[in-house]
Design a protein around this motif. Structure first.
Motif, PDB file in Angstrom:
ATOM      1  N   LEU B   5       0.855  -1.187   0.000  1.00 59.99           N
ATOM      2  CA  LEU B   5       0.000   0.000   0.000  1.00 59.99           C
ATOM      3  C   LEU B   5       0.890   1.235   0.000  1.00 59.99           C
ATOM      4  CD1 LEU B   5       0.084   1.470   2.967  1.00 59.99           C
ATOM      5  CD2 LEU B   5      -1.566  -0.276   3.552  1.00 59.99           C
ATOM      6  N   TRP B   7       0.568   5.853   0.365  1.00 58.32           N
ATOM      7  CA  TRP B   7      -0.223   7.039   0.685  1.00 58.32           C
ATOM      8  C   TRP B   7       0.460   8.289   0.156  1.00 58.32           C
ATOM      9  CZ3 TRP B   7      -4.621   9.108   2.325  1.00 58.32           C
ATOM     10  CH2 TRP B   7      -4.626  10.395   2.861  1.00 58.32           C
ATOM     11  N   ARG B  12       0.375  11.794   7.810  1.00 57.84           N
ATOM     12  CA  ARG B  12      -0.330  10.952   8.772  1.00 57.84           C
ATOM     13  C   ARG B  12       0.626   9.881   9.288  1.00 57.84           C
ATOM     14  NH1 ARG B  12      -4.967   7.983   5.323  1.00 57.84           N
ATOM     15  NH2 ARG B  12      -5.564   7.417   7.447  1.00 57.84           N
ATOM     16  N   LEU B  17      -2.435   3.171   8.402  1.00 55.78           N
ATOM     17  CA  LEU B  17      -2.710   2.268   7.283  1.00 55.78           C
ATOM     18  C   LEU B  17      -1.998   0.924   7.428  1.00 55.78           C
ATOM     19  CD1 LEU B  17      -2.524   4.739   4.261  1.00 55.78           C
ATOM     20  CD2 LEU B  17      -4.490   4.114   5.659  1.00 55.78           C
ATOM     21  N   GLN B  21      -6.003  -0.654  10.216  1.00 55.39           N
ATOM     22  CA  GLN B  21      -7.189  -0.887   9.405  1.00 55.39           C
ATOM     23  C   GLN B  21      -7.704  -2.306   9.601  1.00 55.39           C
ATOM     24  OE1 GLN B  21      -8.551   1.504   7.114  1.00 55.39           O
ATOM     25  NE2 GLN B  21      -7.226   2.812   8.372  1.00 55.39           N
ATOM     26  N   TRP B  48       9.550   6.119   3.448  1.00 52.11           N
ATOM     27  CA  TRP B  48       8.769   7.352   3.631  1.00 52.11           C
ATOM     28  C   TRP B  48       9.636   8.575   3.341  1.00 52.11           C
ATOM     29  CZ3 TRP B  48      10.399   4.258   7.661  1.00 52.11           C
ATOM     30  CH2 TRP B  48      11.207   4.838   8.637  1.00 52.11           C
ATOM     31  N   TYR B 211      -7.308   1.815  -5.734  1.00 54.11           N
ATOM     32  CA  TYR B 211      -6.989   3.059  -5.043  1.00 54.11           C
ATOM     33  C   TYR B 211      -8.258   3.661  -4.483  1.00 54.11           C
ATOM     34  CZ  TYR B 211      -8.593   5.884  -9.032  1.00 54.11           C
ATOM     35  OH  TYR B 211      -9.346   6.460 -10.022  1.00 54.11           O
ATOM     36  N   LYS B 213      -9.681   7.596  -3.188  1.00 52.10           N
ATOM     37  CA  LYS B 213      -9.433   9.024  -3.064  1.00 52.10           C
ATOM     38  C   LYS B 213     -10.260   9.536  -1.897  1.00 52.10           C
ATOM     39  CE  LYS B 213      -9.226  13.073  -6.033  1.00 52.10           C
ATOM     40  NZ  LYS B 213      -9.555  13.880  -4.856  1.00 52.10           N
ATOM     41  N   GLY B 217      -6.177  12.836   0.801  1.00 53.79           N
ATOM     42  CA  GLY B 217      -5.130  12.185   0.024  1.00 53.79           C
ATOM     43  C   GLY B 217      -5.633  10.913  -0.637  1.00 53.79           C
ATOM     44  N   ILE B 219      -4.965   6.685  -1.274  1.00 55.26           N
ATOM     45  CA  ILE B 219      -4.345   5.410  -0.926  1.00 55.26           C
ATOM     46  C   ILE B 219      -4.305   4.522  -2.161  1.00 55.26           C
ATOM     47  CG2 ILE B 219      -4.466   3.352   0.536  1.00 55.26           C
ATOM     48  CD1 ILE B 219      -6.392   4.914   2.378  1.00 55.26           C
ATOM     49  N   SER B 221      -3.468   0.467  -3.040  1.00 59.96           N
ATOM     50  CA  SER B 221      -3.326  -0.747  -2.228  1.00 59.96           C
ATOM     51  C   SER B 221      -3.624  -2.001  -3.045  1.00 59.96           C
ATOM     52  CB  SER B 221      -4.288  -0.662  -1.037  1.00 59.96           C
ATOM     53  OG  SER B 221      -4.178  -1.817  -0.232  1.00 59.96           O
ATOM     54  N   GLY B 245      -2.030  13.323  -4.628  1.00 60.31           N
ATOM     55  CA  GLY B 245      -2.881  13.345  -3.446  1.00 60.31           C
ATOM     56  C   GLY B 245      -4.144  14.168  -3.644  1.00 60.31           C
TER      57      GLY B 245
END
Lengths: 265, 265, 265, 265
Positions: B5, B7, B12, B17, B21, B48, B211, B213, B217, B219, B221, B245
């Motif tokens: 996944l 972001w 955040r 995530l 989740q 990141w 994905y 929206k 932003g 995600i 996945s 994003g």
């Protein structure tokens, strides 16, 4: 919950049971068929007896299926008495010190189960271990504690009775200060001459335990290694067996929920 | 097959995530719902972006669920653009060097899929990596090779086209000297400003890719992280997206089985 | 014996002290200049404070110099208050659970030293840990035990006094049932606002401990990180300091060999 | 630079040489006395021959001194032919795949040395490995590459000549595209029947290599395992030996700096 198997009989390569069966131990580490925990990937361990009186241990916190050393050692090592375990942690850390089998002197021990509320009773459990055995307290599992307490109860001279008394003591502690299920216990242990195994629970859900007697020896296992179901005998909850690979002798271990049973005197 | 996944959006905590989740990435490492490989426990990785232009990597060959450092880092690290991956090896070793995401300069890349017959084509694949990028060849996966070949194809100026050309080259090699399936590819990559993702296969079985929206932003996945199915859009096989994003732009990636398609010119 | 350093002041990248000094902590892991143990390669740990009240930990049993994740995290992480430690085991296992710094709530703690005869007193030490803190007992070191006992002595309200009382208790236990040297102690701990450090021994050989005050903050370290000797002040044995990065306040910690000293009341 | 030892002769426990000597291999991992790299803690490996024609490998990227499994295996395993190695990385990652000894079929190989400018020549080196042997290319070291190239040169029928030709090829590559020192080489290899060892450098600084012939067999080692200096014979640079444990035969290996020498034809 975990999975394990053990062999006593003619020397054979460890890989024959650990890797090459339909439902080998490594297969059980990914996909156990019995019980609630299909994945047993929080470490593994082997203990085998060869020339020396104490067993040789190989343990690692990785999943059994991805350890290249395990494949090598199981492929090259023969033994007439070995134990193997794959772990699914019930809370304590994934570390080598928490991997079964545990060892002390000639003995080794492996366990599938738990003492309910382990985290609340852990300090008292540590206090119950005989002072002279505390140098063998390497990890944090209730399994290792039961084994060391059993040593204090006389494992050398009374292998099944001593284990029963240790299990009872830990169950009583869990009953007082822990949580349900107070005790779930399927275990196998050895002094290098015989295998001992027992199955028990404080409720109706003792972890699975089977054995199979062949021409050359006896396998004890958390679940059958193949589909020939008639060959695999279930050890009843509350019972124990001992075997040298030729004979299998069964005896009572502990009665569920009872408090004043013979072995626990 | 693996799970991943990513972001891009407001900063955040990674754990939101990766851990928290319903079907978080760590949950997918034990129990992926889509695809044939429920267990993805042959290592994991995080990348990141924060203050520096290059991403920060944390990767380890252990199962994601039992790594105490992962919990710490995901709990304490915030980022507006991150990628996370759990691995199920298709053959190469379980080692840190084979863990995704892979990195070079500002870029990072993660992949779910395979080039068929990878072991037969591995030496040629190594030879296809631009000489100046071979110092970034740390492991043995086809995934890392595709990423480094894409660099040579101009990832900096043409992020989606360059990746398409790299995938095609590796597919062609597999077609000549490898085995079916020649190429299965779902991937996500980033330069620290945008996320790019693409899905493709040489047959009809492109690995899953979704994905979602939201207000803050986007995600991307391998599978939906929760049961709100209407929120998750599937990326069609042969397509790519890019997103900062705010906006999500879709474009063609590669046509299955075709040989002279635009992006591959 | 181990090596450690800590920083409080303006936010800076961890690598500036952990990796980039003449005698950086990673250099000390291979080649410590002071003390009897040049190699400190039995694991390492970082703890840094950022957005959350609790510190973030990254710890691993590998040598610091060969951990690729450490280089990444130290290169990308900035913090105004961090602690870092490299370990040379005095007997207990090389495992993540035995790596410093140790944490509980907002606090973290790292130590260089030992309680003599640790293996003989370990069970009693475990029994001295406050019951409500035993869930934070993850490893087997006396260092972690001292930290948890200090919590029970009131670390929150009396950070230096509580630590002194904990050290005394453990020294007394070693004096009764352990072995010489009863206590060697150089340590650094923090609540996320200030750094505290103390140096002490039951004999004349307290482990080394230095600090250096600069324009932007204060470094505390087992040995000077560079050759500018005039800048580094030695903390005398029996003393403690506390600092918020601006001021450094010194105070008595414990007198060697005394039994009824003020802080120990 | 690394350290290694090997034994051929009567079966003996591995620990006798790996752990129990004055200057045992594990001691050399902390404190090698010869050469510039006192610490050899970037992994280790054992290979021993028992029932099967291929050797059994146990390798791990940890320091040898802190691996509990190593102590167990060395204590319990007997073999009449074994090799053991502790690694000091000259650049490539600390990972199991880079640990010596390397294996292919009946053969295993371990090395102390380097090809200068390895990172610049690595891709070409990978290309020089015979295609049919590339499935045995697991890591990134020049050592493993030399071993696989030697296989292609006919290790089975000409164990010393084939190794010489492989070393020369890699030296030539380093001379063209790498850096000084072009080749430093002390190595030991085996087919399960004999030990072969050779020493060489493209300059005057061949890594150290010794052997000692006793009543029950022959030890080959990077440095003497004890202070009885008269018992240890140095292998001269440019020479090789082979031994079955009874006889030791010496022969030329490669002349330093020459280009058209016999073994390299």
């Amino acid at each position: 919950m975990c999975r394990f198997l053990a062999w006593v009989g003619s020397p054979r390569y460890l890989e024959e049971l650990v890797l090459n069966q339909e439902q080998s131990l490594v297969e059980q580490s990914r996909n156990a068929l019995i019980g609630k925990t299909p994945i047993n990937a929080d470490g593994f361990g082997l203990a085998w007896y060869s020339q020396r009186p104490e067993p040789c241990f190989y343990k690692d916190p990785r999943p059994a299926w991805s350890d290249a050393n395990l494949k090598q050692l199981a492929h090259h090592t023969q033994s007439g008495l070995f134990l193997a375990h794959v772990r699914a942690s019930t809370g304590t850390a994934t570390s080598r010190n928490n991997c079964h089998p545990f060892g002390m002197d000639r003995w080794c021990f492996m366990h599938n189960g738990q003492a309910g509320g382990h985290e609340q009773i852990r300090q008292q459990l540590d206090g119950m271990i005989p002072a002279s055995h505390y140098t063998h307290r390497f990890g944090a599992t209730e399994s290792e504690a039961i084994f060391l307490i059993a040593h204090g109860e006389g494992l050398d001279t009374d292998p099944i009775g001593a284990m029963g008394r240790a299990v009872l003591q830990v169950e009583d502690l869990s009953r007082k200060n822990g949580a349900i299920p107070f005790m779930r216990f399927a275990a196998c242990w050895s002094n290098g001459e015989k295998l001992f195994a027992a199955r028990y629970a404080s409720d109706r859900f003792a972890p699975s335990l089977y054995y199979r007697k062949g021409r050359n020896g006896v396998i004890i296992s958390s679940e059958p290694l193949d589909a020939e179901e008639s060959e695999w005998l279930e050890i009843p909850s509350g019972s124990a067996i001992e075997t040298d690979g030729f004979e299998v002798a069964a005896c009572p271990f502990l009665e569920a929920g009872a408090q004043g049973r013979p072995n626990a005197a």
